[in-house]
Design an enzyme around this catalytic site. Structure first.
Site, short mmCIF file in Angstrom:
data_model
loop_
_atom_site.label_atom_id
_atom_site.label_comp_id
_atom_site.label_asym_id
_atom_site.label_seq_id
_atom_site.Cartn_x
_atom_site.Cartn_y
_atom_site.Cartn_z
N SER A 149 -56.11 36.95 77.26
CA SER A 149 -57.57 36.82 77.31
C SER A 149 -58.19 37.81 76.33
O SER A 149 -57.62 38.86 76.05
CB SER A 149 -58.08 37.11 78.72
OG SER A 149 -59.49 37.25 78.75
N TYR A 162 -57.91 42.95 85.83
CA TYR A 162 -57.62 41.75 85.04
C TYR A 162 -57.42 42.11 83.57
O TYR A 162 -56.43 41.70 82.94
CB TYR A 162 -58.76 40.76 85.19
CG TYR A 162 -58.58 39.48 84.41
CD1 TYR A 162 -57.68 38.51 84.83
CD2 TYR A 162 -59.32 39.24 83.26
CE1 TYR A 162 -57.51 37.33 84.11
CE2 TYR A 162 -59.17 38.07 82.53
CZ TYR A 162 -58.26 37.12 82.97
OH TYR A 162 -58.11 35.95 82.25
#
Length: 264
Positions: A149, A162
């Site tokens: 990501s 995350y």
């Protein structure tokens, strides 16, 4: 004499067209499995939800085969790769999209939540890499894509855990890439921005440059076709994040403080 019915695992005459996609029950993994099936791949689809995998297979029954799997189970990962190889042929393309996401802040930081994300996003991906790399290296052919990501570029409020897992995936793949390239195995890192998935639909804040899972799958497929190392999209989101990362810390924190959630 040429045999037109050559088996898929006869690598001397017919390269394998077997793709293994994890996280295939929803979001990017699901959309990519369907895209690869349309492109002529025989897709081994893995996820924890057997029900969702069956629904996926029903959309392309001649091309997608279900291999239910929890990627945090190291033994099961290796057994699944062996089963895929036996039933479909050697894995020529592996896309590791299994992952989870939850917001966290300093005020509610929870090490157990971090461990859950590390176990799935990072260690689960490592188990998958461990299972496919040796055979690809031995055959001197293969392609791997790891879905991370743009959150891995820079620390953002709400994405401590995350973002840490996605940053780790970026560093791990960057370290593995040169050696794999020497062995004729192509490794790509996929860094999406905001993609419309069941996980991002839980967000309660504006998501700039949001794209569909299908658009994400198209971007990944195009990137894989060119053997690109980093596949990042949408471009405007990627540019913004890379600029933010390049700023001096004082200016970067001035901007990221604006992302803090409002007091309850």
């Amino acid at each position: 004499m040429t045999n037109d019915n050559t088996s898929v695992d006869n690598e001397t005459t017919a390269p394998s067209r077997v793709a293994w996609v994890t996280g295939a029950s929803s979001g990017i993994g699901r959309a990519l499995a369907l895209r690869l099936a349309r492109d002529g791949w025989n897709v081994a689809a893995s996820a924890r939800s057997t029900v969702e995998l069956n629904r996926l297979c029903a959309e392309a029954p001649d091309r997608i085969v279900s291999f239910p799997l929890d990627v945090t189970d190291r033994t099961a990962v290796h057994e699944t790769v062996n089963e895929i190889t036996t039933r479909l042929g050697p894995v020529a393309l592996a896309v590791f999209a299994a992952g989870t996401y939850a917001r966290d802040y300093a005020s509610d930081f929870d090490a157990a939540r971090l461990k859950t994300m590390v176990d799935l996003n990072l260690i689960g991906t490592a188990y998958c890499l461990e299972a496919v790399m040796p055979a690809m290296i031995a055959r001197r052919t293969g392609q791997i894509a790891v879905v991370a990501s743009v959150s891995g570029y820079v620390g953002l409020p709400g994405a401590a855990s995350y973002g840490a897992t996605k940053a780790a995936l970026n560093v791990m793949c960057e370290a593995l890439h040169p050696e794999l390239a020497e062995k004729s195995v192509c490794l790509s890192i996929v860094n999406p921005g905001f993609v419309d998935t069941p996980l991002t639909r839980k967000n309660d804040f504006p998501m700039p440059f949001l794209i569909s899972s299908e658009a994400a799958a198209d971007a990944i497929a195009k990137g894989l076709a060119t053997n690109r190392y980093e596949i990042v999209f949408p471009r405007r989101m990627a540019v913004a994040m890379k600029i933010l990362h390049a700023l001096p810390a004082r200016l970067r924190f001035k901007l990221t403080r604006r992302m803090l959630r409002s007091p309850d």
